[in-house]
Design a protein around this motif. Sequence first.
Motif, mmCIF file in Angstrom:
data_model
loop_
_atom_site.group_PDB
_atom_site.id
_atom_site.type_symbol
_atom_site.label_atom_id
_atom_site.label_comp_id
_atom_site.label_asym_id
_atom_site.label_seq_id
_atom_site.Cartn_x
_atom_site.Cartn_y
_atom_site.Cartn_z
ATOM 1 N N ARG A 88 -3.805 19.932 9.118
ATOM 2 C CA ARG A 88 -4.664 18.772 8.905
ATOM 3 C C ARG A 88 -6.038 18.994 9.534
ATOM 4 N NH1 ARG A 88 -4.377 13.492 7.764
ATOM 5 N NH2 ARG A 88 -5.599 12.219 9.201
ATOM 6 N N THR A 147 -8.887 2.692 7.339
ATOM 7 C CA THR A 147 -8.386 3.312 8.566
ATOM 8 C C THR A 147 -9.450 4.260 9.124
ATOM 9 O OG1 THR A 147 -7.437 5.030 7.235
ATOM 10 C CG2 THR A 147 -5.993 3.209 7.844
ATOM 11 N N HIS A 150 -4.815 11.039 2.760
ATOM 12 C CA HIS A 150 -4.273 9.691 2.957
ATOM 13 C C HIS A 150 -2.854 9.610 2.398
ATOM 14 C CE1 HIS A 150 -3.786 5.432 3.027
ATOM 15 N NE2 HIS A 150 -3.869 5.304 1.715
ATOM 16 N N THR A 181 -11.858 5.549 0.352
ATOM 17 C CA THR A 181 -11.195 4.505 1.132
ATOM 18 C C THR A 181 -10.245 3.671 0.274
ATOM 19 O OG1 THR A 181 -13.058 3.061 0.736
ATOM 20 C CG2 THR A 181 -13.084 4.266 2.795
ATOM 21 N N ASP A 241 -9.336 7.390 9.633
ATOM 22 C CA ASP A 241 -9.416 8.620 8.843
ATOM 23 C C ASP A 241 -10.291 8.440 7.616
ATOM 24 O OD1 ASP A 241 -7.697 9.553 10.669
ATOM 25 O OD2 ASP A 241 -6.324 10.466 9.211
ATOM 26 N N ALA A 242 -9.988 7.376 6.864
ATOM 27 C CA ALA A 242 -10.742 7.139 5.630
ATOM 28 C C ALA A 242 -12.213 6.896 5.955
ATOM 29 C CB ALA A 242 -10.150 5.951 4.890
ATOM 30 N N ALA A 295 -0.396 11.435 4.519
ATOM 31 C CA ALA A 295 -0.116 10.825 5.822
ATOM 32 C C ALA A 295 0.721 9.561 5.697
ATOM 33 C CB ALA A 295 -1.420 10.515 6.540
ATOM 34 N N MET A 296 0.905 9.078 4.447
ATOM 35 C CA MET A 296 1.646 7.818 4.282
ATOM 36 C C MET A 296 3.115 8.024 4.614
ATOM 37 S SD MET A 296 -0.056 6.098 0.952
ATOM 38 C CE MET A 296 0.987 4.667 0.900
ATOM 39 N N ASN A 317 -8.552 0.979 2.030
ATOM 40 C CA ASN A 317 -7.812 1.492 3.162
ATOM 41 C C ASN A 317 -8.854 1.878 4.214
ATOM 42 O OD1 ASN A 317 -6.201 3.261 4.820
ATOM 43 N ND2 ASN A 317 -6.945 4.925 3.510
ATOM 44 N N ALA A 324 -10.038 13.279 0.834
ATOM 45 C CA ALA A 324 -9.709 12.087 1.627
ATOM 46 C C ALA A 324 -8.490 11.386 1.049
ATOM 47 C CB ALA A 324 -10.916 11.150 1.659
ATOM 48 N N VAL A 325 -8.473 11.238 -0.295
ATOM 49 C CA VAL A 325 -7.337 10.559 -0.921
ATOM 50 C C VAL A 325 -6.055 11.356 -0.702
ATOM 51 C CG1 VAL A 325 -6.380 9.789 -3.106
ATOM 52 C CG2 VAL A 325 -8.800 9.438 -2.630
ATOM 53 N N ALA A 369 -7.139 1.951 -1.540
ATOM 54 C CA ALA A 369 -5.783 1.655 -1.100
ATOM 55 C C ALA A 369 -4.840 1.580 -2.291
ATOM 56 C CB ALA A 369 -5.749 0.348 -0.324
#
Lengths: 474, 624
Positions: free
Chosen positions: A314, A67, A249, A119, A69-70, A252-253, A65, A245-246, A121
């Motif tokens: 956040r 993005t 993520h 990162t 952010d990641a 935010a999904m 992933n 981070a995970v 996915a």
Amino acid sequence: MMTLMQAAAPLLVLALTVTAMLAALAIRRSFAVTIGIAATGLILATISIPWALAARANPFPSLFNLTPDALGFAGLILLAGLATLILATLYLTRDLPLPREEYPLLLVLATLGAFAMATSAGFITLFLGLETMTIAMIGMIAYPRDRPEAEEAALKYLVLSGMSSAIVLFGIGLAALATGHLTFAPLLAAGPNPIILTALALIGAGAGFKLSVVPFHIWVPDIYAGAPAPSAAYVAVIPKIAVIAVILHLLAMPGSTVSPILASAVGIVAMLSMLVGNLLALMQENLKRVLGYSSIAHLGYLLIALLAAGRIGRAGVIFYIVTYAITVIGAFGVIGVLSRAGSARDADQIDDLRGLFWHRPLLATIMTLILLSLAGIPPAIGFIAKLYIMAAGVSADLRVLTATLVLSSVIGLFYYLRIILVMALKPADRAEAPASVIAIPITGWLTMAGLGALILGFGIAPQSLMTLLHAVFK
Amino acid sequence: MNHLLWLVPASPLMGATILGLCGTMLPARAAAIIGTASVGIAAFIAILIGLHWYAAAPPSHILIQHLWTWLTLPGLTVDISLYLDPVALLMMLVITIIGTLIHLFSTAYMAGEAGYSRYFAYLNLFVAAMLLLILASDLLVLFVGWEGVGVCSYLLVGFWFQDAANGYAARKSFIVTRIADIAMLAGILLLAVKLGTLSIQPMLARATELWPHGGAWPTLAAGLLLIGGLGKSAQFPFQTWLPDAMAGPTPVSALIHAATMVTAGVYLVVRLHVLYLLAPDVLLAISIGAGITILLAALAALVQSDIKRVLAYSTISQIGYMFLALGVGAWSAGMFHFLTHAVFKALLFLSAGAIAMRLDHEQDIFKMGGLRTSLPLAFWSFLIGAASLAAVPIISAGSFSKEMILGAVWFAPGIGPGLWAAGLLGALITATYSFRVVFLVFFGPAHTPVTGRSGAPIAVPLVLLAAGSLLIGWLETPSFLGGDRLVMTLLHPVLGSPAPRSALAILVEAAGYIVPLLGIAIAYTLYRNGHWQRVAAAEPGALRRLLRTGFGFDALYEALLVRPFMALVRALRHDPVDHVVTLISAATLQLHHTLRRSQIGQIRRYAAWLMAGSIATIALLVFA
């Protein structure tokens, strides 16, 4: 081809660095060369982050992933890894009766794992990254292998993180069983049936282990105290960035909601972490243990901002993890520059710092800034970070948690300020104190002064850090 | 030039940082140069900005330099910016110029002392904190400077910490001002909550918009802030710390009294005068408290035998005059007295320091005497300073400013004449005690031999400050002496102009001019050869003993506050709350020992704990 790989450039650079280091080691053992490759690789990977941020397409959508952010978190991991690499270079002096070249290799390998995790996915990449990171870290903890406590710490970490990996893996298995997929989205979309909930609980327990929050915190003090200082800094910071981070993520999904019961579970964990961490730290004489317990409390604070969600929450989480990384690496850095891998133990007793203001005023000033930051007192950055968490808590109406934060911070003051007091005491005997005889090379001074400047600079001008973070994290 | 404003506080701060971090590696001479030059640069820039201002004042007489934003929270933004208006300009000039002279004096005064560079680091930090205080555009930033000043005074009063008494004096000054600061912090938080901003100008604008004249909120906020100001300015009932603060080196006393600390309270009130105008009750309290302070401190100064304690009580009393002016709304008169007082009080302290240096640090005025011929420079400087303190008409700066205050007080509605009488009585006692010191120290037979010699770093500040004490009053003269209005013109855009005087003022003025001369005459009769004083000092009566202790406020606070507090502490030592803490620590230790017991058991225990945690999480999510 270039444009296709643009988003994955940092990851590729990192992977290539590991390969290059392995090749270099096979040809000729040289500490300088290994360190050089490792530093160059980490710096190149960091530099390529802004370039990767500008990418339009993700070459590996099913695995990574990539993005903004990641990638932002990945950049933070790289910088933290670089800082610990410098500390490790100073720490592993020639008098260590062991080959020193594998340490940087393990460090870069662990950073690669953390990068992959941050990162990821889907569950495959997540788990591979987690294991790469963990196993490399075990090597880093056990590195000065003639120290019994390092070996013991590594063994404990091996057993316990093995267990936690098994728990996570079981959770992933249940999730795959229920949804038929190994990506995150179906798990979040699925209804609250017992299998899904159990899977979430098990994965959450694994995350809790890496974040070292109560009740999964019990390993922390032993492993921090036994590990050599740079490894302890690494273990204390980098896995936590990856896990956060995970989590961010996942939050935010689209379609992800935090059910009230999950929120209250996290709330209980946060409250226990803040109280238990600070209370356990009170009586400690070992600085690394103090930092261990204090990190438990800090992750408790962070969970408040995570619960508060929304924009402020956040931003609060990201600001806090950056603050935490700078401050904790700085704290272990002070121990690190006063210790050497070749000696029987690190200068990690609080008493080792006695009289530091008298013979090393600059280092003592930096340590004071670090402790003020940990305690959340202005003008250090920790104050601002805690303020954002409190603002997030208040705006989300998390009254009990915010009150606990204030209360436990007061308890925390006691042990942080006590260390400052010990540093200001008259030195007992100049010849005896290891902290006063070890020579600190110029790189050590620069690194520590740089960390101190960040803590003070972002403390009085936090807007500059906020602007930087806003530019990366959308 | 104006864009260099940030350098004014930054330059001393840099000096303090350099000296603090690598002072021990520097030779004494380098430390002296860095310490003095950093404040000198600030003074230079301040003067340039002042000249620029005189030539062409910025629009609406306000200069704002936004540096950066410190905090942005929903509902509150705190900016780090500098705000220069005529009041702040006046303060900035005084602080930097007098600060430079005091630094220069210190280079000779502290020569050979242990911790020379540490001394200059603290001194620089002191000046930097005070400059931040006066230039802050935000009340929270002002508070940072406020606390910085407090910390530096603690460090400097206790500079010779080897002597436990000095440490005690430092702690006392710190704790007394800290108690007052708690009230101030409460006031700041109240303003933040009620008005939603701490940036001073918008805050004041919103206060006038939202709050009625004489309402409860402005009264409470102004009152709480006033308590902080009274503590820092050593006014009744917080005056007890200042005489003890004399334990620090003499140049530090000069700095505390003239430039960097005790005037902060006056500045706070002037800066927030819009808020105080909304709270007439608080203004009344200020003027009554000032009247009490003036008389209490002047009477106490009359019987002190330590030259620095006389000066300390005189400061309390003179700051009282400034507060008296503020209480009746004569803001510019208060600021003018601040200006003249800063010059002559610095002069008096530095002269006292110059005397003490040559007399082996003797500070007892009864052991001095006859120094007029042996120390001519110190004599003339001290005489000029004392004349200014006593407000000798025409020739001294102090008379112009004191006259202005008394004139304004007379016309205050209600209790004006009563306050005027108190001020006049205070002026009489002031003249008496200041010339009592002059006669005892410089006339009559000598008691202590004079040793050593003084160099240029001593002479230059004395001469410059003496010239200032003679001349600075002419910036602002009464109508029959030309009617210059330089200070008023400068301050007019912020503070407005004072009310015009009516005919009766001539009598009031005359009284103000005659009283100091009367006081000097009394001093001459009583102390010309010091005889009367010496007899009385041998067997002090009850009144004298009471006066010497400053009306026994220390004993009173000891009995009323300190002892009950300590008794409470002792009583609470075994309280239930404490038991909880002890239990926690005992439990912590117990846990600690349990965890350490055995290696293999430990891992097993950890693993079990991990399992239990996971199961609990599953249970919570699935079954709850």
